[in-house]
Design a protein around this motif. Sequence first.
Motif, mmCIF file in Angstrom:
data_model
loop_
_atom_site.group_PDB
_atom_site.id
_atom_site.type_symbol
_atom_site.label_atom_id
_atom_site.label_comp_id
_atom_site.label_asym_id
_atom_site.label_seq_id
_atom_site.Cartn_x
_atom_site.Cartn_y
_atom_site.Cartn_z
ATOM 1 N N TRP A 9 0.834 -1.207 0.000
ATOM 2 C CA TRP A 9 0.000 0.000 0.000
ATOM 3 C C TRP A 9 0.865 1.252 0.000
ATOM 4 O O TRP A 9 0.646 2.173 -0.800
ATOM 5 N N THR A 10 1.851 1.330 0.901
ATOM 6 C CA THR A 10 2.683 2.517 0.988
ATOM 7 C C THR A 10 3.489 2.726 -0.299
ATOM 8 O O THR A 10 3.703 3.863 -0.718
ATOM 9 N N LEU A 11 3.912 1.647 -0.935
ATOM 10 C CA LEU A 11 4.654 1.783 -2.191
ATOM 11 C C LEU A 11 3.780 2.420 -3.263
ATOM 12 O O LEU A 11 4.221 3.329 -3.987
ATOM 13 N N LEU A 12 2.540 1.968 -3.394
ATOM 14 C CA LEU A 12 1.634 2.546 -4.386
ATOM 15 C C LEU A 12 1.357 4.018 -4.081
ATOM 16 O O LEU A 12 1.311 4.857 -4.993
ATOM 17 N N ALA A 13 1.161 4.349 -2.798
ATOM 18 C CA ALA A 13 0.909 5.740 -2.422
ATOM 19 C C ALA A 13 2.122 6.612 -2.719
ATOM 20 O O ALA A 13 1.986 7.749 -3.195
ATOM 21 N N MET A 14 3.317 6.099 -2.459
ATOM 22 C CA MET A 14 4.543 6.842 -2.737
ATOM 23 C C MET A 14 4.718 7.073 -4.237
ATOM 24 O O MET A 14 5.114 8.152 -4.675
ATOM 25 N N LEU A 15 4.416 6.066 -5.046
ATOM 26 C CA LEU A 15 4.519 6.206 -6.493
ATOM 27 C C LEU A 15 3.518 7.234 -7.017
ATOM 28 O O LEU A 15 3.851 8.049 -7.893
ATOM 29 N N ALA A 16 2.297 7.201 -6.495
ATOM 30 C CA ALA A 16 1.283 8.166 -6.933
ATOM 31 C C ALA A 16 1.699 9.587 -6.558
ATOM 32 O O ALA A 16 1.516 10.533 -7.344
ATOM 33 N N TYR A 17 2.274 9.746 -5.377
ATOM 34 C CA TYR A 17 2.710 11.074 -4.938
ATOM 35 C C TYR A 17 3.876 11.566 -5.792
ATOM 36 O O TYR A 17 3.940 12.744 -6.162
ATOM 37 N N ALA A 18 4.814 10.668 -6.119
ATOM 38 C CA ALA A 18 5.920 11.036 -6.991
ATOM 39 C C ALA A 18 5.408 11.442 -8.373
ATOM 40 O O ALA A 18 5.925 12.385 -8.997
ATOM 41 N N PHE A 19 4.394 10.748 -8.862
ATOM 42 C CA PHE A 19 3.791 11.072 -10.163
ATOM 43 C C PHE A 19 3.239 12.492 -10.158
ATOM 44 O O PHE A 19 3.490 13.278 -11.083
ATOM 45 N N LEU A 20 2.509 12.860 -9.108
ATOM 46 C CA LEU A 20 1.957 14.214 -9.016
ATOM 47 C C LEU A 20 3.068 15.247 -8.894
ATOM 48 O O LEU A 20 2.986 16.343 -9.476
ATOM 49 N N SER A 21 4.125 14.929 -8.130
ATOM 50 C CA SER A 21 5.237 15.867 -7.950
ATOM 51 C C SER A 21 5.965 16.114 -9.264
ATOM 52 O O SER A 21 6.336 17.249 -9.581
ATOM 53 N N ILE A 22 6.175 15.055 -10.041
ATOM 54 C CA ILE A 22 6.864 15.191 -11.325
ATOM 55 C C ILE A 22 6.027 16.030 -12.295
ATOM 56 O O ILE A 22 6.553 16.893 -13.010
ATOM 57 N N LEU A 23 4.721 15.776 -12.320
ATOM 58 C CA LEU A 23 3.853 16.556 -13.204
ATOM 59 C C LEU A 23 3.856 18.030 -12.821
ATOM 60 O O LEU A 23 3.914 18.908 -13.689
ATOM 61 N N ALA A 24 3.783 18.310 -11.526
ATOM 62 C CA ALA A 24 3.764 19.700 -11.074
ATOM 63 C C ALA A 24 5.076 20.403 -11.413
ATOM 64 O O ALA A 24 5.084 21.549 -11.886
ATOM 65 N N ALA A 25 6.202 19.719 -11.171
ATOM 66 C CA ALA A 25 7.501 20.314 -11.485
ATOM 67 C C ALA A 25 7.663 20.523 -12.989
ATOM 68 O O ALA A 25 8.161 21.563 -13.437
ATOM 69 N N GLY A 26 7.231 19.543 -13.775
ATOM 70 C CA GLY A 26 7.330 19.667 -15.224
ATOM 71 C C GLY A 26 6.464 20.778 -15.778
ATOM 72 O O GLY A 26 6.861 21.491 -16.704
ATOM 73 N N GLN A 27 5.282 20.937 -15.207
ATOM 74 C CA GLN A 27 4.388 21.987 -15.672
ATOM 75 C C GLN A 27 4.962 23.370 -15.382
ATOM 76 O O GLN A 27 4.827 24.292 -16.192
ATOM 77 N N ARG A 28 5.614 23.519 -14.238
ATOM 78 C CA ARG A 28 6.229 24.804 -13.917
ATOM 79 C C ARG A 28 7.367 25.136 -14.879
ATOM 80 O O ARG A 28 7.609 26.308 -15.176
ATOM 81 N N GLU A 29 8.072 24.109 -15.359
ATOM 82 C CA GLU A 29 9.155 24.340 -16.301
ATOM 83 C C GLU A 29 8.635 24.675 -17.698
ATOM 84 O O GLU A 29 9.201 25.517 -18.401
ATOM 85 N N LEU A 30 7.544 24.033 -18.102
ATOM 86 C CA LEU A 30 7.027 24.220 -19.451
ATOM 87 C C LEU A 30 6.203 25.487 -19.596
ATOM 88 O O LEU A 30 6.209 26.128 -20.644
#
Length: 315
Positions: A235-256
């Motif tokens: 469970w914690t692994l899936l939650a961590m992956l989902a959170y990393a996914f949102l963090s990457i999208l947010a960081a990428g959007q700020r760059e683009l």
Amino acid sequence: MYGQAPGRIENCQVAVFLTYATCTGYAVLDRALYLPQSWAGDPDRRDEAGVPEDVHCRTKPVLAQRLITDALDAGNPARWVAGDEVYGNDPKLRKALETHSVGYVLAISCSHRVTTATGKIRADILAAGLPKRAWQPRSASDGAKGPRIYDWAWIEIAGDDDKHTTGCRWLLVRRNQHSGELAFYRSWAPGPVTLAQLVKVAGRRWSIEENFQTAKGLTGLDQHQVRHWRSWHRWTLLAMLAYAFLSILAAGQRELERPSDGLIAFTRHEIRHLYAVLIQPAHTIRHRLHWSTWRRRHQHRARTSHYQRRSQLTP
């Protein structure tokens, strides 16, 4: 495991989480489930929960040291480590970080004893003798309502076992400008650094804790209802992956796409909200994007207002 709540005992799990923080975002890298001695020495409980045979009772600093070492060995670059009193009071963890040439700013208790030229002394007693000129107002980080400004002082200290060990050591002291309440940190760096650098590292703890709470709300990091060792880790692994996914999208959007005037940058909350309405569309995409823009503009106005008010109150 069981935890003591007011007037009752409830099921709970205690874990150590390793969060990776950069100027562009945050992610939870790893975690370790704490196994208390009452469980480690109970074969029936271990069998029922599926605890592996090679898992034994380990303190939280020992678990943290393993997580940090694994992350460094995997090639994750890190200059600093921050943590609360549980970790700052542990000499073995501090020594391990120094061995890896990783600087740290770790909170300690007021009764923690540090080594000076005149011997060992409690942190609070040492801080009580600081002159007025030793304190400097610094912002540790930006909060929701403006910069977090405290008075800071630092005192050079020696290592616990050898005054001639490598690196630079300080006792870092934080003072609330209104209440006068003090907080203490043990700090180490491979070479000389400025007070501003140490203060920024200490302030990372607030950001990390806030983002940890965000992970609970956005991806359900703490919403597992499991009683098995393997299930908890899944469970914690899936939650961590989902959170990393949102963090990457947010960081990428700020760059683009830099936010226009009057709008805050896309946050993980906003991205998750947009994904939720895409999965279960109740209105058109244009309608949802319109409300997303409205929220970001409203949040920008609120943040600007808070920062202006804080700047007026800051002496």
